[in-house]
Motif scaffolding. Structure first.
Motif, PDB file in Angstrom:
ATOM      1  N   ALA A  94       0.885  -1.244  -0.029  1.00  0.00           N
ATOM      2  CA  ALA A  94      -0.048  -0.090   0.198  1.00  0.00           C
ATOM      3  C   ALA A  94       1.067   1.227   0.109  1.00  0.00           C
ATOM      4  CB  ALA A  94      -0.924  -0.052   1.171  1.00  0.00           C
ATOM      5  N   ILE A  95       1.875   1.075   0.822  1.00  0.00           N
ATOM      6  CA  ILE A  95       2.898   2.312   0.706  1.00  0.00           C
ATOM      7  C   ILE A  95       3.463   2.658  -0.821  1.00  0.00           C
ATOM      8  CG2 ILE A  95       5.109   3.372   1.706  1.00  0.00           C
ATOM      9  CD1 ILE A  95       4.279   1.685   4.280  1.00  0.00           C
ATOM     10  N   GLU A  96       3.942   1.577  -1.245  1.00  0.00           N
ATOM     11  CA  GLU A  96       4.552   1.524  -2.676  1.00  0.00           C
ATOM     12  C   GLU A  96       3.502   2.068  -3.780  1.00  0.00           C
ATOM     13  OE1 GLU A  96       7.682   1.506  -3.685  1.00  0.00           O
ATOM     14  OE2 GLU A  96       8.079   1.404  -1.509  1.00  0.00           O
ATOM     15  N   ALA A  97       2.055   1.651  -3.187  1.00  0.00           N
ATOM     16  CA  ALA A  97       1.110   2.113  -4.160  1.00  0.00           C
ATOM     17  C   ALA A  97       0.661   3.624  -4.179  1.00  0.00           C
ATOM     18  CB  ALA A  97      -0.342   1.462  -3.764  1.00  0.00           C
ATOM     19  N   VAL A  98       0.983   4.154  -3.011  1.00  0.00           N
ATOM     20  CA  VAL A  98       0.725   5.493  -2.718  1.00  0.00           C
ATOM     21  C   VAL A  98       1.712   6.296  -3.296  1.00  0.00           C
ATOM     22  CG1 VAL A  98       0.988   7.343  -0.763  1.00  0.00           C
ATOM     23  CG2 VAL A  98      -0.507   5.285  -0.411  1.00  0.00           C
ATOM     24  N   ILE A  99       3.216   5.843  -3.188  1.00  0.00           N
ATOM     25  CA  ILE A  99       4.308   6.274  -3.885  1.00  0.00           C
ATOM     26  C   ILE A  99       3.905   6.599  -5.190  1.00  0.00           C
ATOM     27  CG2 ILE A  99       6.615   6.267  -4.274  1.00  0.00           C
ATOM     28  CD1 ILE A  99       6.891   5.192  -1.399  1.00  0.00           C
ATOM     29  N   THR A 100       3.663   5.433  -5.933  1.00  0.00           N
ATOM     30  CA  THR A 100       3.292   5.410  -7.561  1.00  0.00           C
ATOM     31  C   THR A 100       2.321   6.257  -7.806  1.00  0.00           C
ATOM     32  OG1 THR A 100       4.099   3.231  -7.443  1.00  0.00           O
ATOM     33  CG2 THR A 100       2.637   3.619  -9.269  1.00  0.00           C
ATOM     34  N   LEU A 101       1.134   6.530  -6.772  1.00  0.00           N
ATOM     35  CA  LEU A 101      -0.057   7.144  -7.336  1.00  0.00           C
ATOM     36  C   LEU A 101       0.461   8.597  -7.417  1.00  0.00           C
ATOM     37  CD1 LEU A 101      -3.218   7.205  -7.184  1.00  0.00           C
ATOM     38  CD2 LEU A 101      -2.984   7.944  -4.809  1.00  0.00           C
ATOM     39  N   VAL A 102       1.210   9.011  -6.254  1.00  0.00           N
ATOM     40  CA  VAL A 102       1.587  10.282  -6.199  1.00  0.00           C
ATOM     41  C   VAL A 102       2.695  10.908  -7.380  1.00  0.00           C
ATOM     42  CG1 VAL A 102       2.960  12.161  -5.058  1.00  0.00           C
ATOM     43  CG2 VAL A 102       1.477  10.748  -4.057  1.00  0.00           C
ATOM     44  N   ALA A 103       3.748  10.107  -7.596  1.00  0.00           N
ATOM     45  CA  ALA A 103       4.789  10.123  -8.458  1.00  0.00           C
ATOM     46  C   ALA A 103       4.491   9.975 -10.150  1.00  0.00           C
ATOM     47  CB  ALA A 103       6.184   9.352  -8.157  1.00  0.00           C
ATOM     48  N   ASP A 104       3.390   8.875 -10.216  1.00  0.00           N
ATOM     49  CA  ASP A 104       3.191   8.615 -11.610  1.00  0.00           C
ATOM     50  C   ASP A 104       1.815   9.066 -12.169  1.00  0.00           C
ATOM     51  OD1 ASP A 104       5.673   7.523 -11.478  1.00  0.00           O
ATOM     52  OD2 ASP A 104       4.891   5.356 -11.516  1.00  0.00           O
ATOM     53  N   LEU A 106      -0.793  10.892 -10.268  1.00  0.00           N
ATOM     54  CA  LEU A 106      -1.169  12.424  -9.958  1.00  0.00           C
ATOM     55  C   LEU A 106      -0.332  13.520 -10.613  1.00  0.00           C
ATOM     56  CD1 LEU A 106      -2.316  12.292  -6.268  1.00  0.00           C
ATOM     57  CD2 LEU A 106      -3.484  11.967  -8.106  1.00  0.00           C
ATOM     58  N   LEU A 107       1.262  13.155 -10.656  1.00  0.00           N
ATOM     59  CA  LEU A 107       1.949  14.037 -11.406  1.00  0.00           C
ATOM     60  C   LEU A 107       2.153  13.703 -12.738  1.00  0.00           C
ATOM     61  CD1 LEU A 107       4.307  14.597  -8.341  1.00  0.00           C
ATOM     62  CD2 LEU A 107       2.492  16.002  -8.971  1.00  0.00           C
ATOM     63  N   GLY A 108       1.616  12.651 -13.222  1.00  0.00           N
ATOM     64  CA  GLY A 108       1.864  12.166 -14.677  1.00  0.00           C
ATOM     65  C   GLY A 108       1.301  13.073 -15.835  1.00  0.00           C
ATOM     66  N   GLY A 162      -0.628  18.058  -0.786  1.00  0.00           N
ATOM     67  CA  GLY A 162       0.263  19.073  -0.742  1.00  0.00           C
ATOM     68  C   GLY A 162       1.379  18.498  -1.479  1.00  0.00           C
ATOM     69  N   LEU A 163       1.765  17.297  -1.699  1.00  0.00           N
ATOM     70  CA  LEU A 163       3.078  17.012  -2.396  1.00  0.00           C
ATOM     71  C   LEU A 163       2.407  17.213  -3.955  1.00  0.00           C
ATOM     72  CD1 LEU A 163       4.057  13.536  -1.094  1.00  0.00           C
ATOM     73  CD2 LEU A 163       5.443  15.526  -1.068  1.00  0.00           C
ATOM     74  N   VAL A 164       1.207  17.043  -4.423  1.00  0.00           N
ATOM     75  CA  VAL A 164       0.752  17.464  -5.494  1.00  0.00           C
ATOM     76  C   VAL A 164       0.795  18.844  -5.718  1.00  0.00           C
ATOM     77  CG1 VAL A 164      -1.269  17.273  -7.289  1.00  0.00           C
ATOM     78  CG2 VAL A 164      -0.541  15.062  -5.862  1.00  0.00           C
ATOM     79  N   LEU A 165       0.168  19.610  -5.058  1.00  0.00           N
ATOM     80  CA  LEU A 165       0.472  21.069  -5.111  1.00  0.00           C
ATOM     81  C   LEU A 165       1.808  21.490  -5.058  1.00  0.00           C
ATOM     82  CD1 LEU A 165      -2.730  22.219  -2.911  1.00  0.00           C
ATOM     83  CD2 LEU A 165      -2.612  22.757  -5.425  1.00  0.00           C
ATOM     84  N   HIS A 166       2.502  21.192  -4.472  1.00  0.00           N
ATOM     85  CA  HIS A 166       4.022  21.642  -4.536  1.00  0.00           C
ATOM     86  C   HIS A 166       4.581  21.270  -5.612  1.00  0.00           C
ATOM     87  CE1 HIS A 166       5.279  23.417  -0.517  1.00  0.00           C
ATOM     88  NE2 HIS A 166       4.079  22.926  -0.085  1.00  0.00           N
ATOM     89  N   SER A 167       4.467  20.335  -6.257  1.00  0.00           N
ATOM     90  CA  SER A 167       5.083  19.798  -7.380  1.00  0.00           C
ATOM     91  C   SER A 167       4.453  20.508  -8.715  1.00  0.00           C
ATOM     92  CB  SER A 167       4.653  18.074  -7.630  1.00  0.00           C
ATOM     93  OG  SER A 167       5.758  17.648  -6.782  1.00  0.00           O
ATOM     94  N   ALA A 168       3.065  20.853  -8.477  1.00  0.00           N
ATOM     95  CA  ALA A 168       2.428  21.497  -9.729  1.00  0.00           C
ATOM     96  C   ALA A 168       2.806  22.939  -9.784  1.00  0.00           C
ATOM     97  CB  ALA A 168       0.797  21.292  -9.325  1.00  0.00           C
ATOM     98  N   THR A 175      11.599  15.463  -6.289  1.00  0.00           N
ATOM     99  CA  THR A 175      11.990  14.338  -7.275  1.00  0.00           C
ATOM    100  C   THR A 175      11.034  13.063  -6.659  1.00  0.00           C
ATOM    101  OG1 THR A 175      13.783  13.387  -5.936  1.00  0.00           O
ATOM    102  CG2 THR A 175      14.452  14.927  -7.305  1.00  0.00           C
ATOM    103  N   PRO A 176      11.189  12.016  -7.316  1.00  0.00           N
ATOM    104  CA  PRO A 176      10.174  10.599  -6.872  1.00  0.00           C
ATOM    105  C   PRO A 176      11.013  10.166  -5.606  1.00  0.00           C
ATOM    106  CG  PRO A 176      10.685  10.623  -9.252  1.00  0.00           C
ATOM    107  CD  PRO A 176      11.390  11.996  -8.936  1.00  0.00           C
ATOM    108  N   GLU A 177      12.107  10.384  -5.633  1.00  0.00           N
ATOM    109  CA  GLU A 177      12.946   9.946  -4.381  1.00  0.00           C
ATOM    110  C   GLU A 177      12.449  10.659  -3.424  1.00  0.00           C
ATOM    111  OE1 GLU A 177      14.315   7.398  -2.027  1.00  0.00           O
ATOM    112  OE2 GLU A 177      14.075   6.919  -4.012  1.00  0.00           O
ATOM    113  N   GLN A 178      12.417  11.954  -3.315  1.00  0.00           N
ATOM    114  CA  GLN A 178      11.923  13.094  -2.295  1.00  0.00           C
ATOM    115  C   GLN A 178      10.500  12.542  -2.022  1.00  0.00           C
ATOM    116  OE1 GLN A 178      13.023  16.364  -4.546  1.00  0.00           O
ATOM    117  NE2 GLN A 178      14.734  16.905  -3.009  1.00  0.00           N
ATOM    118  N   ILE A 179       9.805  12.175  -2.885  1.00  0.00           N
ATOM    119  CA  ILE A 179       8.308  11.862  -2.476  1.00  0.00           C
ATOM    120  C   ILE A 179       8.363  10.648  -1.720  1.00  0.00           C
ATOM    121  CG2 ILE A 179       6.047  11.292  -3.636  1.00  0.00           C
ATOM    122  CD1 ILE A 179       6.823  13.238  -6.055  1.00  0.00           C
TER     123      ILE A 179
END
Length: 188
Positions: A94-104, A106-108, A162-168, A175-179
């Motif tokens: 689930a944690i990996e899913a959230v990371i993918t969700l944000v990095a790929d 929501l920000l894709g 917040g991660l999405v807004l900051h990135s947008a 970076t994906p690693e920082q996320i």
């Protein structure tokens, strides 16, 4: 051919059962291209390639079409959220899913980012659109609660937004690693 003085023959009615959906899609396209503030009945009808009167036939107000359009956007994003978290067999996945969700996810998509930011700004001024964001947050939290307690799900949802807004909005997005680091830090 009609004789002088007789009414002109009526054009056959155009059967267009998908018109309302096309208007909603056109509203989303206009919002992406021009922003909520520049979205008008006329512009939506132009993009949908329908008569202007179709707007008032299908919607009682511009506010209604905006709410429908943003609801469609929020549901599409929430569906991806649901799918990613439903597929995770355990907390680690689930944690990996959230990371993918944000990095790929929501920000894709630049269009999805623009729609999300436009929704946030419009919802700050419009209670009807705030209802859309509230329903979206509730659905996101529900998906997160498959793997995390309610408090953690709420905090994680806020972090994701917040991660999405900051990135947008940043000229130097994370970076994906920082996320990944930020999500792991919250969930340790």
């Amino acid at each position: 051919m009609s004789s002088p003085g007789s009414p002109a023959p009526r054009r056959p009615r155009r059967h267009d059962p998908g018109r309302r959906d096309r208007l909603i899609d056109a509203a989303l396209a206009v919002i992406v291209e021009r922003g909520v503030a520049a979205t008008t009945h006329r512009e939506i009808a132009r993009v949908a390639d329908v008569p202007l009167g179709s707007m008032t036939y299908h919607f009682s107000s511009l506010e209604e079409v905006l709410a429908e359009a943003f609801t469609r956007h929020a549901e599409a994003v929430a569906r991806v959220f649901d799918e990613r978290l439903a597929a995770a067999p355990d907390r680690k996945a689930a944690i990996e899913a959230v990371i993918t969700l944000v990095a790929d996810d929501l920000l894709g998509s630049q269009d999805d980012l623009v729609l999300s930011v436009e929704l946030y700004v419009a919802a700050a001024r419009n209670p009807a659109l705030r209802a859309v964001t509230q329903a979206w947050m509730a659905r996101s939290r529900q998906a997160l609660e498959r793997h995390f307690d309610a408090t953690t799900a709420r905090e994680l949802d806020a972090l994701i937004e917040g991660l999405v807004l900051h990135s947008a909005l940043s000229t130097d997005p994370m970076t994906p690693e920082q996320i990944r680091h930020a999500i792991h830090r919250l969930l340790r």
